[in-house]
Every structure is written in C-alpha cells, then in structure tokens.
Design a protein around this motif. Structure first.
Motif, PDB file in Angstrom:
ATOM      1  N   GLY A  61      -8.806  20.438 -10.202  1.00 47.35           N
ATOM      2  CA  GLY A  61      -9.126  19.143 -10.788  1.00 47.35           C
ATOM      3  C   GLY A  61      -7.947  18.194 -10.810  1.00 47.35           C
ATOM      4  N   VAL A  62      -6.781  18.699 -11.210  1.00 42.87           N
ATOM      5  CA  VAL A  62      -5.594  17.843 -11.237  1.00 42.87           C
ATOM      6  C   VAL A  62      -5.179  17.448  -9.828  1.00 42.87           C
ATOM      7  CG1 VAL A  62      -3.144  17.769 -11.857  1.00 42.87           C
ATOM      8  CG2 VAL A  62      -4.808  18.773 -13.433  1.00 42.87           C
ATOM      9  N   LEU A  63      -5.279  18.359  -8.875  1.00 40.25           N
ATOM     10  CA  LEU A  63      -4.918  18.028  -7.496  1.00 40.25           C
ATOM     11  C   LEU A  63      -5.832  16.937  -6.929  1.00 40.25           C
ATOM     12  CD1 LEU A  63      -3.152  18.678  -5.020  1.00 40.25           C
ATOM     13  CD2 LEU A  63      -4.845  20.405  -4.381  1.00 40.25           C
ATOM     14  N   ILE A  64      -7.133  17.074  -7.175  1.00 52.75           N
ATOM     15  CA  ILE A  64      -8.061  16.043  -6.689  1.00 52.75           C
ATOM     16  C   ILE A  64      -7.797  14.709  -7.384  1.00 52.75           C
ATOM     17  CG2 ILE A  64     -10.495  15.383  -6.600  1.00 52.75           C
ATOM     18  CD1 ILE A  64     -11.176  18.335  -6.283  1.00 52.75           C
ATOM     19  N   GLU A  89       0.804  -1.208   0.000  1.00 49.08           N
ATOM     20  CA  GLU A  89       0.000   0.000   0.000  1.00 49.08           C
ATOM     21  C   GLU A  89       0.843   1.267   0.000  1.00 49.08           C
ATOM     22  OE1 GLU A  89      -2.319   0.095   3.487  1.00 49.08           O
ATOM     23  OE2 GLU A  89      -0.616   0.035   4.868  1.00 49.08           O
ATOM     24  N   LEU A  90       2.144   1.155   0.388  1.00 48.06           N
ATOM     25  CA  LEU A  90       3.022   2.309   0.416  1.00 48.06           C
ATOM     26  C   LEU A  90       4.048   2.269  -0.698  1.00 48.06           C
ATOM     27  CD1 LEU A  90       3.651   2.746   4.245  1.00 48.06           C
ATOM     28  CD2 LEU A  90       1.990   3.880   2.784  1.00 48.06           C
ATOM     29  N   ALA A  91       3.857   1.439  -1.679  1.00 49.44           N
ATOM     30  CA  ALA A  91       4.771   1.389  -2.814  1.00 49.44           C
ATOM     31  C   ALA A  91       4.673   2.690  -3.598  1.00 49.44           C
ATOM     32  CB  ALA A  91       4.420   0.203  -3.704  1.00 49.44           C
ATOM     33  N   PRO A  92       5.748   3.072  -4.283  1.00 47.41           N
ATOM     34  CA  PRO A  92       5.707   4.315  -5.066  1.00 47.41           C
ATOM     35  C   PRO A  92       4.557   4.302  -6.068  1.00 47.41           C
ATOM     36  CG  PRO A  92       7.953   3.508  -4.884  1.00 47.41           C
ATOM     37  CD  PRO A  92       7.077   2.435  -4.311  1.00 47.41           C
ATOM     38  N   CYS A  93       3.794   5.393  -6.062  1.00 41.36           N
ATOM     39  CA  CYS A  93       2.596   5.494  -6.898  1.00 41.36           C
ATOM     40  C   CYS A  93       2.889   6.390  -8.091  1.00 41.36           C
ATOM     41  CB  CYS A  93       1.427   6.051  -6.085  1.00 41.36           C
ATOM     42  SG  CYS A  93      -0.106   6.223  -7.023  1.00 41.36           S
ATOM     43  N   ASN A  94       2.481   5.966  -9.243  1.00 51.90           N
ATOM     44  CA  ASN A  94       2.669   6.721 -10.480  1.00 51.90           C
ATOM     45  C   ASN A  94       1.299   7.086 -11.040  1.00 51.90           C
ATOM     46  OD1 ASN A  94       5.524   6.447 -10.445  1.00 51.90           O
ATOM     47  ND2 ASN A  94       5.313   4.375 -11.286  1.00 51.90           N
ATOM     48  N   PRO A  95       0.827   8.310 -10.795  1.00 56.45           N
ATOM     49  CA  PRO A  95      -0.503   8.698 -11.296  1.00 56.45           C
ATOM     50  C   PRO A  95      -0.490   8.868 -12.806  1.00 56.45           C
ATOM     51  CG  PRO A  95       0.590  10.567 -10.299  1.00 56.45           C
ATOM     52  CD  PRO A  95       1.474   9.378 -10.032  1.00 56.45           C
ATOM     53  N   ILE A  96      -1.670   8.868 -13.380  1.00 58.45           N
ATOM     54  CA  ILE A  96      -1.792   9.052 -14.830  1.00 58.45           C
ATOM     55  C   ILE A  96      -1.274  10.432 -15.234  1.00 58.45           C
ATOM     56  CG2 ILE A  96      -3.429   9.166 -16.748  1.00 58.45           C
ATOM     57  CD1 ILE A  96      -5.175   7.176 -15.281  1.00 58.45           C
ATOM     58  N   LYS A 112      -4.664  13.056  -5.844  1.00 55.69           N
ATOM     59  CA  LYS A 112      -4.856  12.547  -4.489  1.00 55.69           C
ATOM     60  C   LYS A 112      -5.798  11.348  -4.459  1.00 55.69           C
ATOM     61  CE  LYS A 112      -2.065  15.478  -2.935  1.00 55.69           C
ATOM     62  NZ  LYS A 112      -0.699  15.010  -2.580  1.00 55.69           N
ATOM     63  N   VAL A 113      -6.730  11.278  -5.411  1.00 57.77           N
ATOM     64  CA  VAL A 113      -7.590  10.096  -5.474  1.00 57.77           C
ATOM     65  C   VAL A 113      -6.794   8.887  -5.942  1.00 57.77           C
ATOM     66  CG1 VAL A 113      -9.556   9.084  -6.698  1.00 57.77           C
ATOM     67  CG2 VAL A 113      -9.727  11.376  -5.753  1.00 57.77           C
ATOM     68  N   GLU A 114      -5.907   9.098  -6.903  1.00 59.84           N
ATOM     69  CA  GLU A 114      -5.086   7.992  -7.388  1.00 59.84           C
ATOM     70  C   GLU A 114      -4.019   7.558  -6.383  1.00 59.84           C
ATOM     71  OE1 GLU A 114      -4.904   7.787 -12.171  1.00 59.84           O
ATOM     72  OE2 GLU A 114      -3.564   9.232 -11.222  1.00 59.84           O
ATOM     73  N   CYS A 115      -3.368   8.530  -5.754  1.00 62.06           N
ATOM     74  CA  CYS A 115      -2.278   8.240  -4.818  1.00 62.06           C
ATOM     75  C   CYS A 115      -2.555   8.942  -3.493  1.00 62.06           C
ATOM     76  CB  CYS A 115      -0.942   8.694  -5.388  1.00 62.06           C
ATOM     77  SG  CYS A 115      -0.526   7.923  -6.969  1.00 62.06           S
ATOM     78  N   PRO A 116      -3.436   8.406  -2.660  1.00 65.04           N
ATOM     79  CA  PRO A 116      -3.747   9.077  -1.387  1.00 65.04           C
ATOM     80  C   PRO A 116      -2.686   8.882  -0.321  1.00 65.04           C
ATOM     81  CG  PRO A 116      -5.016   7.063  -1.571  1.00 65.04           C
ATOM     82  CD  PRO A 116      -4.268   7.207  -2.870  1.00 65.04           C
ATOM     83  N   LEU A 117      -1.843   7.850  -0.451  1.00 69.35           N
ATOM     84  CA  LEU A 117      -0.860   7.534   0.576  1.00 69.35           C
ATOM     85  C   LEU A 117       0.510   8.052   0.187  1.00 69.35           C
ATOM     86  CD1 LEU A 117      -1.906   3.861   1.372  1.00 69.35           C
ATOM     87  CD2 LEU A 117      -2.708   5.967   2.417  1.00 69.35           C
ATOM     88  N   SER A 118       1.324   8.288   1.195  1.00 65.59           N
ATOM     89  CA  SER A 118       2.696   8.739   0.999  1.00 65.59           C
ATOM     90  C   SER A 118       3.639   7.849   1.804  1.00 65.59           C
ATOM     91  CB  SER A 118       2.857  10.203   1.423  1.00 65.59           C
ATOM     92  OG  SER A 118       2.512  10.357   2.785  1.00 65.59           O
ATOM     93  N   GLN A 119       4.907   7.919   1.506  1.00 59.20           N
ATOM     94  CA  GLN A 119       5.885   7.053   2.147  1.00 59.20           C
ATOM     95  C   GLN A 119       6.344   7.593   3.487  1.00 59.20           C
ATOM     96  OE1 GLN A 119       9.025   6.332  -0.646  1.00 59.20           O
ATOM     97  NE2 GLN A 119       7.642   5.625  -2.270  1.00 59.20           N
ATOM     98  N   GLU A 120       6.558   8.883   3.593  1.00 59.00           N
ATOM     99  CA  GLU A 120       7.052   9.466   4.839  1.00 59.00           C
ATOM    100  C   GLU A 120       6.550  10.903   4.941  1.00 59.00           C
ATOM    101  OE1 GLU A 120      11.449  10.725   3.112  1.00 59.00           O
ATOM    102  OE2 GLU A 120      11.272   9.077   4.543  1.00 59.00           O
ATOM    103  N   PRO A 121       6.481  11.469   6.138  1.00 62.89           N
ATOM    104  CA  PRO A 121       6.715  10.825   7.437  1.00 62.89           C
ATOM    105  C   PRO A 121       5.523  10.010   7.935  1.00 62.89           C
ATOM    106  CG  PRO A 121       6.150  13.103   7.773  1.00 62.89           C
ATOM    107  CD  PRO A 121       6.177  12.907   6.296  1.00 62.89           C
TER     108      PRO A 121
END
Length: 665
Positions: free
Chosen positions: A166-169, A28-35, A172-181
């Motif tokens: 629109g792009v920000l939403i 779930e915390l793997a690097p996310c690559n949005p469209i 965040k919908v595609e990649c809601p999680l982050s690695q740190e902190p």
C-alpha cells in the motif's frame, strides 16, 4: 586577416567556452515530497517488523511449551524451510524477488539507506554495507509469518504485506517520475516489487481463510509433503512399459524438433517437484534479467535519442574539422548523421533483445537439466552427473555452496547479460555499417573491395577443400558391404603432401573461427551454473560449477523423497494409534501404493515385490549410506542398474567373507 575572417574566428572560438549550464529541472521533474516520506515509512516498517518477530517468537514457543509456561526461551523463527518440500514456494520466491529489487536500489540510488540519516560521500560505502543487512531484516517477517502455519502468522503476514504494498503504491502514484537516469525508471523498476508484494497481499489472506482452522492440527505441517512423496513413490514403483512398445520413428524430423523443444521448455512431471531453493533461484534470475535489461536500456537509449535530436548544422563543421565529408549539402549531412544514430539505436535495442532471449532460453534449459540431475542422483547414478563415481554426502564447502547458490545465480545472470549485450552490439554494429548500409546506399564498400581483391585466394582455398572432400569420397574410401576402409594409399600420401600449404591457411581460418565460436558459446552459457565453462578434467577450478555441485550434494543428501516417504509412513502409522498387527498391515499396503488401497487382502507376490522395491530404494539412498550396517557395506559398490562394478566382479578378494571385506575397506 580581414574583419570577416576575424568574426568567423571569434564564432568558432566561442564553441570552446564553458558556458554555465542551466541545472534547473523542469516542473515535472522537480523534487517530489510525498505525504508518506520514505525515511518515515522505513523507520515505521522496521519497527513493525521487529515487533512482529518478537511476538511470533513468544507465541510459537509458548504454544509448543504450554505445559510449563517458563520453560525454554523464545527463539528466532527461520524464514523458510528451503530444504523441505512443504515450504510455500510462492511466498519464498516473492520475498526473494523483493530483495533483488532492493539490491538494485542499494547499488544505484544516491541514498542507499533511506532512514533519515545524513551522511557524506566518504561514509556512503559503509551505509551501503549496512543497507545490505537492513533490507533482508526488513522483509524477514514476510517469510517468518508463513513458517508459523497458523491463523496468527497468516494475519500478521497479511497486515505486513498490505503495509508494504500500500505504501509503495501510494508513493509511486504521488511521485511517478524520477530525476535520473530516466524519468520513468523508478516506476518501471518497481514493477517486480508491485507483483511480488501484490502476490503476498493475496496469498496470506487466502491462507488465512482456507487453512486457518485446519492449521491447528500439527499433522498439517507435513501433510502436503507427504502427498508429494507418495506421488513420487507411485511413479517410481509403477510398472515400466516394455521396450517393444516404444516408438521407432525417432529419426523423423518432427520427433527431433519436439525433442529439441522439450529440452529447452520445462514441462512439469508427475511425481516430481522442483526443490524450493531452485524455485527461488529461477524467480530471482527472472527479476534480475528484467532489472539489468531495464537499466541498460534507460542508460543508453534516451541518450542516443537526445543526441539524434540535437544534431544541427554546426555538426557538419565539426565533421569537416576531422576530415569527414559526408556530402556537400548541409541538410543532407544532418540527415545522414541522424540516420546513423538511428542505426546505432536499432543495433543496441536488437542486441539487448537478443541477449534477453538467449539468457531466458538458457535458464529454461537449466531447469530441465536440474530435474534430470536430481533424478539421476536420487537413483544413485553419480557418474552421469559428475562424470565420476563419488559419494553423496554434505561437507563444509557443500553447505556454503548451498547457501550461496541463489546469490551466485543473480550475479552470473547480471554479468552474463551485460557481456552478451556488449558482444552482440558490436556484431550487429559491424554487420550494419560494413554490409547492410553500404549495400543499400552503394558507397563505402570497403569490405567488399577487400574481398574483391582477395577473391583468388578465397577461391583457391574453397577449391582445395572441395577437392579433398571429393577425393576422400570417391578415391580414398572403399565400401565393402557395411564396412568402410581406406584405399589408394599412395595417392592419399601424395595429395596430403601437395595440399600441406593450403591446409595451413585453412587451419588458420579454422583457428580464428574456433576462438570466436568458443567465446560466443561461453558468453551465451555464462549465466548457467549447472555446466562448467572449462574442460571436464579441470572443471573443479570453475567456482560457479563447484557451487552447483555442492548445492546438489546438500539437496540430495537431505531431501531424498524415498527416505522421507518411508519416514512419513512410519509417522502416519504411529499417529493413527493402531495396534502392532494393524500398523504393519497398513504400512505394507501403503508401501505398495496401488490404486485400490481399500482392499482387505493383498496378494503375497505383490507384497514381496513391494518389500523388495522398498529395500532396494533404501539401499541406494544416499542419506542412509553413511548409517548402513557393516553387513551390507559391499552394497556401496552397486551402480544404478543394480549390477556390480567391473572392479567388484573381478576383485582378487572374491573368496573373502563379508566381514573381512568390511574390515579391509
């Protein structure tokens, strides 16, 4: 050493071996690559911002210079008229709120300038400096579209705000999680950005639908400000209630509580509007409180929770190695350690909650004092604000202070909140571990044992202090009617000498309390720029307070509502195209600002009174003091109530003429 001891010895040495740590992130915390990649979006948004600015510059200049198509050159549009009351405060505050969120991203993120460039650690700081210029330029058109005040500007502002939000939403919908902190940190950090961009996405279409056709009229550019200045003059020239009708029950408790609450809660006042610069400053201060508090929470609380969950049986051996024996049972040791970690977490959350509450209350108190200071300076009462009589005029340092006031507010709020958190966390921790926990469990009563051994000393100091108060009340103070006088002076001298040593000890305690109280007071009020943390005599050495003083000087000298109301009355009479007699008549009726403006005839006494009020307010206007004719230059010595200063009344030059006084000055 037998074999069993050797095995145990080997087990203990294994604790200090640096085992390889599994750095693989969960799924779930793997690097996310949005469209829509971040770098591609920023490159596109920067190009769109440049195109919008260039188009608006050509459009506005050519529309203003239509008679000669090639006359003049297009200029850069200003983002917002922060010295004008017709500036759209909501749009300016929203854009500055987005900028504050961008500053947090530049300071924390590993990629401060996400435009697809690869750079090393050595050049990272240079890219951060470039990012501090990039983000204001990126959101510049969101403000410039509002200053154009026509359909084209509102349309482009709507498109840009929809693009950013629109792009920000979408990201965040595609990649809601982050690695740190913390895995939800970037999502929580973007909430103010969502609100600000969402506000812009709604306001620009509303302006496009409601004011698009009407904005073709040039008078609409100052019509809202005209109404504000007229309301200010109506309140200023309104008849004041008599002093006899004022309330006499101000000493009751309810009135005192109500007055205290009003001093900390900003209630809008009829006829007065907070300047746009202050509105922006309060908005960015609130966003800063949220961002700093969120960062302080996600940096510490998840770590404490992991430490509390990771306490196991081997932790008891570590404590025994340091000579700490909490219990003979391993399970009870684990429970006690987890309980202590929970207390630390509770103290930290309580400290950050208390810090946020104090910071918000100080910001509300600042808003109330901002209004009082501005109203006092509008009346020319500089002694009430600055404690000295000074001329209200801009200067080089005042302009720089006005430019940096909002930025200073952000920095002081962030640093003040961090310092408050540290101090309150230490206070809550000491209170919990030295008082609450020992009382609940009946052990480790170190503080109470110290107080128990020193109780005769504390009792003696309390008794001596009570004796002095009793003697002063019944023996050394004599009441004769309504006056109080000192009596029994010989006894007063005797007890002063006898209690000298005790008063030295009491004075030491008072000195320590004074240091603690001064430190806590300054820490709580650190976020306020409207008051100096230094003494009145040396407050000029406080750079934050000097910035606030310069801000007030620029605001009052260039945004005085009385002067602008007078100018708008003249402009309105010229735009109506009336004759000279009708124009003067309408000006006099507009100056009176009575409820019934349609009356054809006005009493002469009212007209004379209105003219006197206008003359007096213009005479006291700080903007016009520098341009005043020499014949009225002695009026500079007037104070707010219209009376001459004592130095002017009893001056040895009373017999001189006005021209001689002007030459002497």
């Amino acid at each position: 050493m037998d074999s069993k001891d050797e095995v145990n010895y080997m087990d203990y040495t294994d604790w200090y071996i640096d085992d390889p740590v599994d750095t693989a992130l969960p799924a779930e915390l793997a690097p996310c690559n949005p469209i829509i990649r971040v770098d591609l979006f920023h490159i596109s948004a920067a190009g769109a911002s440049v195109v919008v600015l260039v188009f608006l510059s050509f459009f506005v200049k050519r529309r203003w210079m239509w008679r000669s198509w090639c006359r003049g050159a297009p200029g850069l549009l200003h983002p917002a008229g922060l010295l004008e009351s017709d500036c759209h405060r909501g749009i300016a505050a929203a854009v500055f709120g987005v900028l504050v969120c961008s500053v947090c991203a530049v300071a924390i993120d590993s990629n401060p300038l996400p435009i697809g460039l690869h750079y090393s650690k050595e050049t990272k700081e240079y890219w951060k400096i470039a990012a501090l210029l990039y983000y204001p330029a990126l959101y510049y058109p969101l403000l410039a579209c509002a200053t154009v005040k026509n359909k084209v500007g509102y349309l482009l502002g709507s498109l840009l705000s929809w693009l950013h939000s629109g792009v920000l939403i979408w990201q965040k919908v595609e990649c809601p999680l982050s690695q740190e902190p913390y895995k939800y940190y970037t999502l929580l950090r973007s909430l103010p950005q969502f609100l600000c961009l969402g506000f812009l996405s709604v306001v620009y279409p509303v302006l496009l639908l409601r004011n698009g056709e009407k904005s073709r009229n040039s008078t609409l550019h100052w019509w809202q400000a005209d109404e504000y200045y007229m309301d200010y003059l109506r309140v200023l020239l309104k008849k004041r209630p008599s002093k006899n009708s004022a309330r006499t029950d101000q000493s009751c408790i309810s009135s005192k509580v109500r007055t205290l609450l009003r001093s900390y809660v900003y209630i809008p006042m009829k006829g007065f509007r907070i300047p746009p610069k202050l509105t922006v400053s309060v908005t960015v201060a609130l966003v800063t409180v949220y961002q700093v508090a969120l960062l302080l929470v996600v940096d510490v609380v998840p770590t404490l929770q992991k430490m509390r969950a990771g306490v196991h049986e081997e932790f008891s051996y570590v404590l025994e190695g340091f000579g700490i024996n909490l219990s003979d049972k391993r399970d009870e040791v684990i429970r006690i350690v987890k309980y202590y970690f929970w207390i630390v977490e509770a103290c930290y959350i309580s400290a950050i909650t208390t810090s946020c509450c104090f910071t918000l209350s100080m910001l509300m108190r600042s808003m109330v004092l901002h209004r009082e200071n501005l109203l006092s300076l509008y009346r020319g009462d500089t002694g009430k604000v600055f404690n000295v009589q000074r001329r209200i005029r801009p200067s080089q340092s005042a302009i720089v202070s006005w430019m940096s006031f909002t930025s200073y507010q952000v920095a002081h709020v962030a640093l003040g909140l961090s310092i408050q958190l540290l101090v309150f966390f230490m206070c809550f921790g000491l209170f919990a571990f030295l008082i609450v926990v020992p009382i609940l469990h009946g052990r480790n009563l170190f503080l109470f044992k110290i107080l128990e051994t020193m109780w005769p000393f504390w009792l003696a100091l309390v008794v001596v202090l009570l004796i002095q108060h009793v003697l002063a009340r019944f023996l050394f103070l004599h009441k004769d009617g309504k006056t109080l006088s000192i009596t029994n002076r010989r006894g007063l001298y005797i007890f002063t000498y006898l209690f000298f040593m005790f008063n030295v000890l009491i004075g030491s305690i008072v000195a320590m309390w004074r240091v603690a109280l001064t430190a806590v007071y300054n820490i709580i009020h650190f976020c306020r720029l409207d008051m100096s943390l230094l003494h009145r005599g040396v407050e000029c050495f406080d750079p934050a307070y000097r910035c606030y003083v310069g801000f007030l000087l620029v605001e009052v000298s260039h945004s005085h509502p009385v002067m602008k109301a007078f100018c708008f009355l003249l402009l309105r009479s010229q735009d109506l195209g009336l004759s000279g007699g009708d124009r003067c008549k309408n000006e006099e009726e507009g100056i009176q600002l009575m409820s019934n403006l349609t009356l054809a005839k006005t009493a002469r006494s009212r007209r004379v009174r209105a003219r006197w009020h206008l003359a007096f307010t213009l005479l006291r206007n700080p903007i016009l003091i520098a341009s005043r004719k020499p014949d009225v230059c002695p009026a500079v010595d007037l104070v707010s109530n219209g009376e001459l200063n004592s130095s002017s009344r009893h001056s040895p030059d009373d017999n001189l003429t006005k021209s001689e006084l002007c030459e002497k000055e």
